[in-house]
Design a protein around this motif. Structure first.
Motif, PDB file in Angstrom:
ATOM      1  N   ILE A 143       0.826  -1.207   0.000  1.00  0.00           N
ATOM      2  CA  ILE A 143       0.000   0.000   0.000  1.00  0.00           C
ATOM      3  C   ILE A 143       0.861   1.259   0.000  1.00  0.00           C
ATOM      4  CG2 ILE A 143      -1.590   1.371   1.413  1.00  0.00           C
ATOM      5  CD1 ILE A 143      -2.914  -1.272   2.234  1.00  0.00           C
ATOM      6  N   ILE A 144       1.889   1.279   0.844  1.00  0.00           N
ATOM      7  CA  ILE A 144       2.700   2.491   0.955  1.00  0.00           C
ATOM      8  C   ILE A 144       3.527   2.717  -0.311  1.00  0.00           C
ATOM      9  CG2 ILE A 144       4.831   1.610   2.026  1.00  0.00           C
ATOM     10  CD1 ILE A 144       4.592   3.936   4.016  1.00  0.00           C
ATOM     11  N   TYR A 145       3.989   1.632  -0.939  1.00  0.00           N
ATOM     12  CA  TYR A 145       4.700   1.782  -2.209  1.00  0.00           C
ATOM     13  C   TYR A 145       3.753   2.323  -3.290  1.00  0.00           C
ATOM     14  CZ  TYR A 145       8.963  -0.665  -0.689  1.00  0.00           C
ATOM     15  OH  TYR A 145      10.134  -1.023  -0.068  1.00  0.00           O
ATOM     16  N   THR A 146       2.507   1.870  -3.261  1.00  0.00           N
ATOM     17  CA  THR A 146       1.517   2.396  -4.208  1.00  0.00           C
ATOM     18  C   THR A 146       1.312   3.884  -3.996  1.00  0.00           C
ATOM     19  OG1 THR A 146       0.375   0.253  -4.309  1.00  0.00           O
ATOM     20  CG2 THR A 146      -0.862   2.187  -5.030  1.00  0.00           C
ATOM     21  N   GLU A 147       1.204   4.297  -2.720  1.00  0.00           N
ATOM     22  CA  GLU A 147       1.037   5.715  -2.393  1.00  0.00           C
ATOM     23  C   GLU A 147       2.211   6.542  -2.927  1.00  0.00           C
ATOM     24  OE1 GLU A 147      -1.378   7.322  -0.690  1.00  0.00           O
ATOM     25  OE2 GLU A 147      -2.630   5.598  -0.190  1.00  0.00           O
ATOM     26  N   MET A 148       3.410   5.952  -2.921  1.00  0.00           N
ATOM     27  CA  MET A 148       4.617   6.659  -3.348  1.00  0.00           C
ATOM     28  C   MET A 148       4.850   6.548  -4.854  1.00  0.00           C
ATOM     29  SD  MET A 148       7.136   5.452  -0.229  1.00  0.00           S
ATOM     30  CE  MET A 148       8.532   6.506  -0.683  1.00  0.00           C
ATOM     31  N   GLY A 149       3.986   5.799  -5.542  1.00  0.00           N
ATOM     32  CA  GLY A 149       4.148   5.624  -6.979  1.00  0.00           C
ATOM     33  C   GLY A 149       5.203   4.605  -7.358  1.00  0.00           C
ATOM     34  N   LYS A 150       5.633   3.797  -6.388  1.00  0.00           N
ATOM     35  CA  LYS A 150       6.633   2.756  -6.653  1.00  0.00           C
ATOM     36  C   LYS A 150       5.896   1.444  -6.953  1.00  0.00           C
ATOM     37  CE  LYS A 150      10.267   4.828  -3.790  1.00  0.00           C
ATOM     38  NZ  LYS A 150      11.250   4.609  -2.693  1.00  0.00           N
ATOM     39  N   PHE A 151       5.365   1.365  -8.165  1.00  0.00           N
ATOM     40  CA  PHE A 151       4.429   0.294  -8.484  1.00  0.00           C
ATOM     41  C   PHE A 151       5.104  -1.069  -8.620  1.00  0.00           C
ATOM     42  CE2 PHE A 151       2.480   4.231 -10.217  1.00  0.00           C
ATOM     43  CZ  PHE A 151       1.432   4.298  -9.310  1.00  0.00           C
ATOM     44  N   ASN A 152       6.354  -1.108  -9.066  1.00  0.00           N
ATOM     45  CA  ASN A 152       7.051  -2.395  -9.163  1.00  0.00           C
ATOM     46  C   ASN A 152       7.258  -3.008  -7.778  1.00  0.00           C
ATOM     47  OD1 ASN A 152       7.245  -2.274 -11.958  1.00  0.00           O
ATOM     48  ND2 ASN A 152       9.240  -1.262 -11.924  1.00  0.00           N
ATOM     49  N   GLU A 153       7.695  -2.163  -6.836  1.00  0.00           N
ATOM     50  CA  GLU A 153       7.880  -2.642  -5.464  1.00  0.00           C
ATOM     51  C   GLU A 153       6.550  -3.058  -4.848  1.00  0.00           C
ATOM     52  OE1 GLU A 153       9.129   0.085  -6.749  1.00  0.00           O
ATOM     53  OE2 GLU A 153      11.156   0.531  -5.995  1.00  0.00           O
ATOM     54  N   ALA A 154       5.500  -2.269  -5.155  1.00  0.00           N
ATOM     55  CA  ALA A 154       4.171  -2.587  -4.628  1.00  0.00           C
ATOM     56  C   ALA A 154       3.691  -3.937  -5.142  1.00  0.00           C
ATOM     57  CB  ALA A 154       3.178  -1.491  -5.015  1.00  0.00           C
ATOM     58  N   GLU A 155       3.890  -4.170  -6.426  1.00  0.00           N
ATOM     59  CA  GLU A 155       3.461  -5.440  -7.022  1.00  0.00           C
ATOM     60  C   GLU A 155       4.224  -6.617  -6.412  1.00  0.00           C
ATOM     61  OE1 GLU A 155       2.871  -7.519 -11.427  1.00  0.00           O
ATOM     62  OE2 GLU A 155       4.104  -5.712 -11.209  1.00  0.00           O
ATOM     63  N   LYS A 156       5.512  -6.423  -6.170  1.00  0.00           N
ATOM     64  CA  LYS A 156       6.328  -7.484  -5.571  1.00  0.00           C
ATOM     65  C   LYS A 156       5.781  -7.881  -4.201  1.00  0.00           C
ATOM     66  CE  LYS A 156      10.970  -8.406  -3.776  1.00  0.00           C
ATOM     67  NZ  LYS A 156      12.322  -7.839  -3.541  1.00  0.00           N
ATOM     68  N   GLU A 157       5.489  -6.874  -3.359  1.00  0.00           N
ATOM     69  CA  GLU A 157       4.977  -7.165  -2.020  1.00  0.00           C
ATOM     70  C   GLU A 157       3.584  -7.793  -2.087  1.00  0.00           C
ATOM     71  OE1 GLU A 157       6.694  -7.053   0.684  1.00  0.00           O
ATOM     72  OE2 GLU A 157       8.432  -6.164  -0.304  1.00  0.00           O
ATOM     73  N   TYR A 158       2.782  -7.315  -3.033  1.00  0.00           N
ATOM     74  CA  TYR A 158       1.441  -7.881  -3.201  1.00  0.00           C
ATOM     75  C   TYR A 158       1.524  -9.362  -3.561  1.00  0.00           C
ATOM     76  CZ  TYR A 158      -3.066  -8.903  -5.368  1.00  0.00           C
ATOM     77  OH  TYR A 158      -4.255  -9.482  -5.708  1.00  0.00           O
ATOM     78  N   LYS A 159       2.434  -9.700  -4.470  1.00  0.00           N
ATOM     79  CA  LYS A 159       2.569 -11.097  -4.897  1.00  0.00           C
ATOM     80  C   LYS A 159       3.041 -11.986  -3.748  1.00  0.00           C
ATOM     81  CE  LYS A 159       3.285 -10.359  -9.851  1.00  0.00           C
ATOM     82  NZ  LYS A 159       4.238 -10.440 -10.985  1.00  0.00           N
ATOM     83  N   ILE A 160       3.949 -11.455  -2.925  1.00  0.00           N
ATOM     84  CA  ILE A 160       4.405 -12.233  -1.765  1.00  0.00           C
ATOM     85  C   ILE A 160       3.241 -12.473  -0.807  1.00  0.00           C
ATOM     86  CG2 ILE A 160       5.885 -12.218   0.285  1.00  0.00           C
ATOM     87  CD1 ILE A 160       7.904 -10.564  -1.360  1.00  0.00           C
ATOM     88  N   ALA A 161       2.476 -11.405  -0.546  1.00  0.00           N
ATOM     89  CA  ALA A 161       1.329 -11.534   0.356  1.00  0.00           C
ATOM     90  C   ALA A 161       0.312 -12.518  -0.206  1.00  0.00           C
ATOM     91  CB  ALA A 161       0.679 -10.167   0.578  1.00  0.00           C
ATOM     92  N   PHE A 162       0.076 -12.429  -1.514  1.00  0.00           N
ATOM     93  CA  PHE A 162      -0.882 -13.337  -2.157  1.00  0.00           C
ATOM     94  C   PHE A 162      -0.423 -14.785  -2.032  1.00  0.00           C
ATOM     95  CE2 PHE A 162      -2.674 -15.707  -5.678  1.00  0.00           C
ATOM     96  CZ  PHE A 162      -4.007 -15.324  -5.646  1.00  0.00           C
ATOM     97  N   SER A 163       0.876 -15.012  -2.235  1.00  0.00           N
ATOM     98  CA  SER A 163       1.426 -16.363  -2.129  1.00  0.00           C
ATOM     99  C   SER A 163       1.277 -16.906  -0.710  1.00  0.00           C
ATOM    100  CB  SER A 163       2.903 -16.353  -2.530  1.00  0.00           C
ATOM    101  OG  SER A 163       3.483 -17.624  -2.339  1.00  0.00           O
ATOM    102  N   LEU A 164       1.580 -16.067   0.272  1.00  0.00           N
ATOM    103  CA  LEU A 164       1.442 -16.489   1.670  1.00  0.00           C
ATOM    104  C   LEU A 164      -0.015 -16.753   2.019  1.00  0.00           C
ATOM    105  CD1 LEU A 164       3.949 -13.972   3.299  1.00  0.00           C
ATOM    106  CD2 LEU A 164       4.257 -16.451   3.112  1.00  0.00           C
TER     107      LEU A 164
END
Length: 238
Positions: A81-102
Motif C-alpha cells: 500500500i505504501i509503495y503504491t502511495e509513493m508511486g513505486k508500483f514495481n515494489e508494490a506489485e512485488k509485495e502484493y505477490k508475496i502476500a498473495f502467495s502467503l
C-alpha cells in the motif's frame, strides 16, 4: 510476554485508533525498548509513521517486522500500500505477490487478499475523514473500490464523505450503487433518501424511504425522516 511491553503496546493501539499517531509512536517505542524483536510493534510503528506521511521511516519498520517474521502477511500488504502511495508500483506489485502467495498457502484460513487490502484502504479513508482530510479520505475510498468495488459499505462511506462536502449528486450516485449491489442494504435507502431530501426532491426522498420500509418496517431513522417530509409538505401547502 513482558506485561509492561503489553501495556505500552495496547495503549499505543488505542491511541492509533483515535488518530493520535505521535502519541501512539511514543507508546510503541516504549514497548519496542522492552521487546525489540516483536514484529507487531514494528508493523504498528510503520502504520503510525505512514499516517504522518513519513513513508521512509514507515517502510523501514515494515521491513524490520519482516526481518523478524518473513511471513508476516499484514506487513507485506502494508508495504504494498505504501509503495503504491509513493508511486513505486514495481515494489508494490512485488509485495502484493508475496502476500498473495502467503495467503494462498494459508488455504483459506484468512479472508481474501484483495478484500483485506480494500478494507485497509477503507480504514485509512475513515481515519482521514476523522481528522478532516477529505481529499485523502476520498483517495483511499476510491483505492478500496478500485480493488473491490462490490462492497456497499465502502460506497456508503464515500457517499457520506460527499454529503459532508455538499457534493449531493456524487453522494446520490454512491448511495444508488449501494442499493444496486445489495437490494436489502438499509443504510443505502436511508442515505439516498436523505441526500434527495437535501436536494429538495421531497417526493423522490419519500418514495425511497417507503421502499426501505418494505424491507425493514420498524426502521426508526426512516420513520423520523418521513415525518420531516410530511412537515415540509404541510409548510408548502400554507
Amino acid at each position: 510476554m513482558n506485561m509492561n511491553m503489553r501495556k505500552y503496546f495496547n495503549y499505543g493501539k488505542e491511541l492509533f485508533n483515535k488518530g493520535e499517531y505521535k502519541n501512539a509512536i511514543h507508546q510503541f517505542e516504549q514497548a519496542m525498548a522492552i521487546e525489540p524483536d516483536y514484529a507487531d510493534i514494528h508493523n504498528y510503528l510503520g502504520l503510525s509513521y505512514s499516517m504522518l506521511g513519513k513513508y521512509n521511516t514507515a517502510i523501514q519498520h515494515f521491513k524490520d517486522a519482516l526481518t523478524i517474521n518473513p511471513e508476516y502477511i499484514d506487513a507485506h500488504i502494508n508495504l504494498s500500500i505504501i509503495y503504491t502511495e509513493m508511486g513505486k508500483f514495481n515494489e508494490a506489485e512485488k509485495e502484493y505477490k508475496i502476500a498473495f502467495s502467503l495467503e494462498h498457502r494459508a488455504k483459506g484460513k484468512t479472508i481474501g487478499i484483495k478484500a483485506r487490502i480494500a478494507n485497509l484502504h477503507k480504514d485509512l479513508g475513515d481515519l482521514y475523514l476523522t481528522i478532516g482530510d477529505y481529499k485523502s479520505s476520498e483517495k483511499e475510498y476510491k483505492m478500496a473500490l478500485s480493488i473491490a468495488n462490490m462492497y456497499p459499505d465502502i460506497w456508503l462511506n464515500l457517499g457520506k464523505l460527499y454529503m459532508i462536502q455538499d457534493k449531493f449528486q456524487n453522494a446520490l450516485e454512491a448511495f444508488e450503487k449501494c442499493i444496486e449491489i445489495n437490494k436489502n442494504f438499509m443504510n443505502g435507502y436511508v442515505e439516498k433518501g436523505l441526500v434527495l431530501y437535501k436536494m429538495k426532491r421531497l417526493e423522490e426522498a419519500k418514495n425511497v424511504w417507503l421502499e426501505g420500509l418494505k424491507i425493514e418496517p420498524d426502521n426508526i431513522k426512516i420513520k423520523v425522516y418521513l415525518n420531516l417530509v410530511k412537515t415540509m409538505e404541510r409548510k408548502n401547502e400554507l
